[in-house]
Design an enzyme around this catalytic site. Structure first.
Site, PDB file in Angstrom:
ATOM      1  N   ILE A  12      -5.300  -0.378  40.324  1.00  0.00           N
ATOM      2  CA  ILE A  12      -5.635   0.912  40.115  1.00  0.00           C
ATOM      3  C   ILE A  12      -7.118   0.953  39.949  1.00  0.00           C
ATOM      4  O   ILE A  12      -7.777   2.372  40.696  1.00  0.00           O
ATOM      5  CB  ILE A  12      -4.722   1.578  38.717  1.00  0.00           C
ATOM      6  CG1 ILE A  12      -3.710   1.382  38.495  1.00  0.00           C
ATOM      7  CG2 ILE A  12      -5.078   2.517  38.034  1.00  0.00           C
ATOM      8  CD1 ILE A  12      -3.141   1.058  37.684  1.00  0.00           C
ATOM      9  N   ILE A  52     -14.272 -10.877  31.853  1.00  0.00           N
ATOM     10  CA  ILE A  52     -14.457  -9.850  30.111  1.00  0.00           C
ATOM     11  C   ILE A  52     -14.943 -10.861  28.857  1.00  0.00           C
ATOM     12  O   ILE A  52     -15.229 -10.500  28.276  1.00  0.00           O
ATOM     13  CB  ILE A  52     -13.249  -8.955  30.614  1.00  0.00           C
ATOM     14  CG1 ILE A  52     -12.247  -9.007  30.055  1.00  0.00           C
ATOM     15  CG2 ILE A  52     -13.756  -7.963  31.308  1.00  0.00           C
ATOM     16  CD1 ILE A  52     -11.004  -8.270  29.581  1.00  0.00           C
ATOM     17  N   TYR A 141       3.402  -7.697  26.316  1.00  0.00           N
ATOM     18  CA  TYR A 141       2.691  -6.971  26.639  1.00  0.00           C
ATOM     19  C   TYR A 141       1.964  -5.074  26.260  1.00  0.00           C
ATOM     20  O   TYR A 141       0.942  -5.351  25.666  1.00  0.00           O
ATOM     21  CB  TYR A 141       2.911  -6.600  28.353  1.00  0.00           C
ATOM     22  CG  TYR A 141       2.257  -5.331  28.914  1.00  0.00           C
ATOM     23  CD1 TYR A 141       0.546  -5.239  29.243  1.00  0.00           C
ATOM     24  CD2 TYR A 141       2.863  -3.624  29.105  1.00  0.00           C
ATOM     25  CE1 TYR A 141      -0.052  -5.000  30.323  1.00  0.00           C
ATOM     26  CE2 TYR A 141       1.896  -3.334  30.249  1.00  0.00           C
ATOM     27  CZ  TYR A 141       0.420  -2.870  30.658  1.00  0.00           C
ATOM     28  OH  TYR A 141      -0.123  -2.305  31.331  1.00  0.00           O
TER      29      TYR A 141
END
Ligand code: UDP
Length: 327
Positions: A12, A52, A141
């Site tokens: 994405i 990150i 999740y």
């Protein structure tokens, strides 16, 4: 605007970067390449290969590139894996996301668009789901993404961080340049089309005894390009407010229906076998996307299965090895 896209080398993220560049933005792709691909990084984007969780590199990147907004997509996204290995999802999707928010505060970046998920809702009590419905995830999740949404509200109150959290339903399709390519692949549409082209022998369907018309799970499939466009609208709205939006079409398709559509489009037989249910799967998830249409003027263009499957099938024909034979 100068925009950092975490996960910008992923499925994405790479297509979102195409749309951002096309809209005149300057993009820095930030990706550790664990799931992403170097060849998926847009040629006009700067690239930082880092995690990150590496707050030092992240803070420096935000400052050095004068980043004005973050699109935070970097995450693990497999429901089944999140049930089997919850710590991985807590660490990467939640803990590292909070460290990203801290880096933004430190660097003075005040805008973020966050990739959330329909999995925050859990087993719906009514359909289609609206943003006001109860959030009660049934897999880690969904829990990890909901925890970040809650953190975003706190950083909004305490640090003036403005955010839009986009709750993706089931994203599919491809652009001309980029498509979904994971190893291992766990998502339905790539699994179906990999069976159609003979890469996989047989498609395993997880359960045929759900309380749905044909016994298989029902999901709301949205084209990745429509999803990318919603991010641009969210970015433009960030100066005025913060909030949460569903991104889906309101139309549910069962696993069997997606397979039928794929048989029609590819002409391939697509052999299937039923196996047991996958833990963590709600029976039905469909979205009301009225809020984002009303408030941000989102207008999906390619909201049907044929366009989703057709665009991805085309990408696979042109890229039979995905990114594996590219540098
Ligand atoms: N699914 C399946 N076989 C596969 C992959 C997925 O039957 O090989 C089912 C899965 O159980 C779910 C739906 O397809 O009901 C969509 O799964 P996916 O992992 O693509 O997205 P999710 O809804 O979990 O985000």
């Amino acid at each position: 605007m100068n925009i950092l896209v975490t996960g910008g080398a992923g499925y994405i993220g790479s297509i979102l970067t195409e749309e951002l560049v096309a809209n005149g933005h300057t993009v820095v792709v930030y990706d550790n390449l664990v799931m992403g691909h170097r060849a998926a990084v847009h040629s006009k984007a700067a690239f930082v290969e880092a995690d990150i969780a590496d707050t030092g590199v992240l803070t420096r990147t935000l400052k050095e590139h004068s980043i004005e907004a973050v699109m935070h997509l970097a995450a693990y996204t497999s429901v089944g894996e999140s049930v089997a290995n919850p710590e991985k999802y807590i660490q990467n999707n939640y803990v590292a996301s909070v460290s990203l928010l801290d880096a933004m505060v430190e660097a003075g970046v005040t805008r973020i668009v966050f990739s959330s998920t329909a999995a925050v809702y859990g087993e719906p009590k009514k359909l289609p789901l609206t943003e006001e419905d109860e959030t009660s995830p049934i897999n880690t999740y969904g829990e990890s993404k909901l925890a970040v949404e809650k953190a975003l509200w706190k950083y909004n109150e305490n640090h003036g961080l403005r955010f839009v959290a986009l709750r993706y339903f089931n994203v599919g399709g491809a652009s001309l340049h980029n498509g979904e390519w994971h190893d291992p692949e766990t998502h339905l549409i790539p699994d179906i089309l990999n069976t159609a082209r003979g890469k996989d022998e047989i498609l395993e369907i997880y359960g045929n005894d759900y309380p749905t018309p044909d016994g298989t799970c029902v999901r709301d499939y949205i084209h990745v390009k429509d999803l990318a466009n919603a991010h641009i609208l969210a970015l433009n709205a960030l100066d005025d407010f913060s909030g949460v939006y569903n991104l889906g079409t309101g139309i549910g398709n069962s696993v069997r229906e997606v397979i039928e559509a794929a048989r029609r489009i590819t002409g391939a037989p697509i052999p299937v076998k039923f196996i047991e249910r996958r833990p963590g799967d709600p029976a039905v998830l469909t979205a009301s996307a009225e809020k984002i249409k009303r408030e941000l003027g989102w207008k999906p263009q390619d909201d049907n299965l044929d366009k989703i499957l057709g665009s991805y099938w085309l990408w696979l024909q042109n890229n039979p090895n995905g990114y594996d034979d590219k540098v």
